[in-house]
Design a protein around this motif. Structure first.
Motif, PDB file in Angstrom:
ATOM      1  N   GLU A 243       0.807  -1.211   0.000  1.00 57.87           N
ATOM      2  CA  GLU A 243       0.000   0.000   0.000  1.00 57.87           C
ATOM      3  C   GLU A 243       0.843   1.265   0.000  1.00 57.87           C
ATOM      4  O   GLU A 243       0.366   2.339  -0.328  1.00 57.87           O
ATOM      5  CB  GLU A 243      -0.931   0.003   1.223  1.00 57.87           C
ATOM      6  CG  GLU A 243      -2.056  -1.015   1.140  1.00 57.87           C
ATOM      7  CD  GLU A 243      -2.846  -1.050   2.445  1.00 57.87           C
ATOM      8  OE1 GLU A 243      -4.069  -0.830   2.390  1.00 57.87           O
ATOM      9  OE2 GLU A 243      -2.234  -1.278   3.488  1.00 57.87           O
ATOM     10  N   GLY A 246       0.783   3.513  -2.940  1.00 59.63           N
ATOM     11  CA  GLY A 246      -0.327   4.450  -2.992  1.00 59.63           C
ATOM     12  C   GLY A 246      -0.014   5.726  -2.242  1.00 59.63           C
ATOM     13  O   GLY A 246      -0.439   6.820  -2.652  1.00 59.63           O
ATOM     14  N   SER A 250      -0.141   9.420  -3.865  1.00 61.11           N
ATOM     15  CA  SER A 250      -0.968  10.494  -3.297  1.00 61.11           C
ATOM     16  C   SER A 250      -0.139  11.740  -3.030  1.00 61.11           C
ATOM     17  O   SER A 250      -0.627  12.870  -3.204  1.00 61.11           O
ATOM     18  CB  SER A 250      -1.629  10.020  -1.998  1.00 61.11           C
ATOM     19  OG  SER A 250      -0.694   9.930  -0.935  1.00 61.11           O
ATOM     20  N   TRP A 253       0.414  13.421  -6.309  1.00 59.01           N
ATOM     21  CA  TRP A 253      -0.831  14.062  -6.717  1.00 59.01           C
ATOM     22  C   TRP A 253      -1.058  15.350  -5.928  1.00 59.01           C
ATOM     23  O   TRP A 253      -1.474  16.374  -6.486  1.00 59.01           O
ATOM     24  CB  TRP A 253      -1.999  13.100  -6.496  1.00 59.01           C
ATOM     25  CG  TRP A 253      -3.330  13.658  -6.888  1.00 59.01           C
ATOM     26  CD1 TRP A 253      -3.893  13.666  -8.131  1.00 59.01           C
ATOM     27  CD2 TRP A 253      -4.262  14.313  -6.022  1.00 59.01           C
ATOM     28  NE1 TRP A 253      -5.135  14.279  -8.096  1.00 59.01           N
ATOM     29  CE2 TRP A 253      -5.381  14.690  -6.810  1.00 59.01           C
ATOM     30  CE3 TRP A 253      -4.270  14.617  -4.664  1.00 59.01           C
ATOM     31  CZ2 TRP A 253      -6.476  15.358  -6.277  1.00 59.01           C
ATOM     32  CZ3 TRP A 253      -5.363  15.283  -4.134  1.00 59.01           C
ATOM     33  CH2 TRP A 253      -6.454  15.642  -4.937  1.00 59.01           C
ATOM     34  N   ARG A 269      -8.210   8.917  -1.393  1.00 62.49           N
ATOM     35  CA  ARG A 269      -8.782   8.478  -2.668  1.00 62.49           C
ATOM     36  C   ARG A 269      -7.686   8.382  -3.734  1.00 62.49           C
ATOM     37  O   ARG A 269      -7.671   7.446  -4.542  1.00 62.49           O
ATOM     38  CB  ARG A 269      -9.865   9.465  -3.113  1.00 62.49           C
ATOM     39  CG  ARG A 269     -10.690   8.997  -4.306  1.00 62.49           C
ATOM     40  CD  ARG A 269     -11.712  10.046  -4.690  1.00 62.49           C
ATOM     41  NE  ARG A 269     -12.503  10.474  -3.521  1.00 62.49           N
ATOM     42  CZ  ARG A 269     -13.257  11.565  -3.494  1.00 62.49           C
ATOM     43  NH1 ARG A 269     -13.303  12.359  -4.555  1.00 62.49           N
ATOM     44  NH2 ARG A 269     -13.951  11.866  -2.406  1.00 62.49           N
ATOM     45  N   ALA A 270      -6.740   9.357  -3.739  1.00 64.45           N
ATOM     46  CA  ALA A 270      -5.635   9.303  -4.701  1.00 64.45           C
ATOM     47  C   ALA A 270      -4.744   8.087  -4.451  1.00 64.45           C
ATOM     48  O   ALA A 270      -4.125   7.559  -5.383  1.00 64.45           O
ATOM     49  CB  ALA A 270      -4.808  10.584  -4.624  1.00 64.45           C
ATOM     50  N   ALA A 271      -4.677   7.646  -3.194  1.00 68.79           N
ATOM     51  CA  ALA A 271      -3.868   6.472  -2.840  1.00 68.79           C
ATOM     52  C   ALA A 271      -4.646   5.170  -2.984  1.00 68.79           C
ATOM     53  O   ALA A 271      -4.075   4.093  -2.782  1.00 68.79           O
ATOM     54  CB  ALA A 271      -3.366   6.607  -1.408  1.00 68.79           C
ATOM     55  N   ARG A 272      -5.949   5.280  -3.288  1.00 72.12           N
ATOM     56  CA  ARG A 272      -6.833   4.120  -3.390  1.00 72.12           C
ATOM     57  C   ARG A 272      -6.881   3.350  -2.063  1.00 72.12           C
ATOM     58  O   ARG A 272      -6.746   2.128  -2.002  1.00 72.12           O
ATOM     59  CB  ARG A 272      -6.405   3.204  -4.542  1.00 72.12           C
ATOM     60  CG  ARG A 272      -6.389   3.882  -5.901  1.00 72.12           C
ATOM     61  CD  ARG A 272      -6.038   2.912  -7.017  1.00 72.12           C
ATOM     62  NE  ARG A 272      -4.700   2.359  -6.842  1.00 72.12           N
ATOM     63  CZ  ARG A 272      -3.591   2.961  -7.250  1.00 72.12           C
ATOM     64  NH1 ARG A 272      -3.670   4.136  -7.852  1.00 72.12           N
ATOM     65  NH2 ARG A 272      -2.421   2.374  -7.069  1.00 72.12           N
ATOM     66  N   MET A 273      -7.061   4.102  -0.980  1.00 71.00           N
ATOM     67  CA  MET A 273      -7.113   3.530   0.363  1.00 71.00           C
ATOM     68  C   MET A 273      -8.263   4.166   1.135  1.00 71.00           C
ATOM     69  O   MET A 273      -8.750   5.243   0.774  1.00 71.00           O
ATOM     70  CB  MET A 273      -5.785   3.776   1.110  1.00 71.00           C
ATOM     71  CG  MET A 273      -4.566   3.134   0.459  1.00 71.00           C
ATOM     72  SD  MET A 273      -2.991   3.747   1.133  1.00 71.00           S
ATOM     73  CE  MET A 273      -3.114   3.158   2.824  1.00 71.00           C
ATOM     74  N   SER A 274      -8.686   3.510   2.205  1.00 71.79           N
ATOM     75  CA  SER A 274      -9.667   4.115   3.095  1.00 71.79           C
ATOM     76  C   SER A 274      -9.001   5.235   3.885  1.00 71.79           C
ATOM     77  O   SER A 274      -7.779   5.267   4.047  1.00 71.79           O
ATOM     78  CB  SER A 274     -10.223   3.064   4.067  1.00 71.79           C
ATOM     79  OG  SER A 274      -9.221   2.676   4.996  1.00 71.79           O
ATOM     80  N   TYR A 278      -5.227   5.064   5.247  1.00 74.55           N
ATOM     81  CA  TYR A 278      -4.307   6.043   4.665  1.00 74.55           C
ATOM     82  C   TYR A 278      -3.618   6.857   5.756  1.00 74.55           C
ATOM     83  O   TYR A 278      -2.392   7.049   5.732  1.00 74.55           O
ATOM     84  CB  TYR A 278      -5.061   6.974   3.724  1.00 74.55           C
ATOM     85  CG  TYR A 278      -4.180   8.029   3.099  1.00 74.55           C
ATOM     86  CD1 TYR A 278      -3.344   7.711   2.031  1.00 74.55           C
ATOM     87  CD2 TYR A 278      -4.171   9.330   3.586  1.00 74.55           C
ATOM     88  CE1 TYR A 278      -2.524   8.671   1.456  1.00 74.55           C
ATOM     89  CE2 TYR A 278      -3.356  10.295   3.023  1.00 74.55           C
ATOM     90  CZ  TYR A 278      -2.533   9.964   1.958  1.00 74.55           C
ATOM     91  OH  TYR A 278      -1.716  10.913   1.399  1.00 74.55           O
TER      92      TYR A 278
END
Length: 352
Positions: A243, A246, A250, A253, A269-274, A278
């Protein structure tokens, strides 16, 4: 006025010859660093790397002279042993250290019980008395304290030595949590790599953010680190998890969207994690929270804008993503210990 010329002897295979030198070079800012028997070479090497290395990449960026470095010791010419099984020789003595513009003490032989060199103490007092800037890295704070230069001041050192420094020198306000403390004419830093942070801070003070950022890039380090020592105290090294990629995405980003409102949810969201995952992984990886990191990046982005004559403080605050100029001033003051206006006055283009 005719250009001044001098002749300097240069030794060749055939012997010394006279070489005509054109315009006299501008006087440098003299930096002296203390070397001693039993030193660890990293802290000394940081000072040498920052202040002695040739930097052709800075051509055109410098408004005032760059640095010249002298490595000084109690007994110049004597071999000084270093941790790791090698030795070096310092060619300059404490008289030259006392005469420098900036004096750096990168450590002392034994913080837990050794006596600070009386000659070093005297040289530090002389240097400070004539207006020199005095700097310590890691256990070097003990030398500054022994000279009385930290009495009544806030100071820091390596977290392992903080309690001892406070006990031995009760007039010093020891802050064990920060990477460095700038008290104007006296500056102290935490252990080892925090010396890099403080040296970059000195360059930022002397030459502005653009030059400091250039030196940091060559060092391959960030120009400013957030967090402080607390993130390193008795902390286990966490294994890299899948993870973490991600997290890096992020952060990239976020740097591309600093001027927009950012939240933990957007970064997650940019890391594709909750959000919860995150926050946990980001803090473990960076030693600070996502939003504190964002604030640090926004302040760093504001520095070259403040050095430019274009744009008001309000416009710069908006450009780097702060919701208001008041918020910008608040966070800038906490991080830089000055106001945006004062920073611009000191480091803006055309400043003395």
């Amino acid at each position: 006025m005719a250009e001044q010329q001098t002749s300097a002897p240069v030794t060749t295979a055939a012997g010394p010859v006279a070489v005509t030198i054109g315009r006299r070079p501008e006087p440098v800012h003299d930096v002296a660093v203390y070397a001693f028997d039993g030193m660890t070479p990293f802290e000394l090497g940081v000072v040498v790397e920052v202040f002695a290395l040739a930097r052709p990449e800075l051509g055109g960026l410098l408004a005032v002279p760059w640095y010249g470095l002298k490595v000084c010791a109690d007994r110049p010419g004597a071999a000084l042993g270093a941790v790791g099984g090698f030795s070096l020789t310092a060619h300059h003595g404490l008289d030259e250290l006392a005469a420098a513009d900036t004096v750096v003490v990168p450590g002392v032989p034994n913080a837990f019980g050794g006596e600070v060199s009386p000659g070093l103490v005297a040289a530090l007092r002389t240097a400070h008395g004539r207006g020199a800037r005095i700097v310590s890295i890691c256990s070097g704070a003990f030398a500054l304290a022994a000279a009385g230069l930290l009495d009544g001041r806030e100071a820091t050192t390596h977290w392992r030595y903080a309690g001892l420094l406070q006990q031995r020198y009760p007039l010093v306000r020891v802050n064990p949590d920060v990477l460095y403390v700038d008290s104007g004419d006296v500056l102290t830093s935490a252990g080892s790599a925090a010396g890099i942070d403080l040296c970059l801070h000195l360059i930022r003070r002397d030459h502005g953010a653009k030059v400091a950022n250039s030196v940091a890039r060559r060092f391959v380090v960030p120009p400013h680190r957030d967090g402080g020592q607390a993130q390193f105290i008795e902390a286990a090294v966490n294994p890299v998890e899948e993870e973490d990629d991600g997290i890096a995405l992020s952060m990239q980003w976020a740097m591309e969207h600093l001027c927009t409102p950012l939240t933990v949810s957007l970064l997650a969201r940019a890391a594709r994690m909750s959000d919860r995952s995150y926050l946990r992984h980001f803090t473990a990886r960076n030693g600070t929270t996502p939003m504190r990191w964002v604030i640090t990046q926004r302040i760093a982005a504001s520095l070259p804008l403040l050095e430019s004559p274009d744009g008001t403080v309000e416009e710069i605050a908006t450009a780097v993503g702060f919701e208001s100029a008041a918020t910008f001033r608040h966070h800038f003051g906490r991080a830089m210990r000055t106001s945006p206006t004062a920073y611009r006055r000191s480091f803006g283009r055309g400043a003395a």
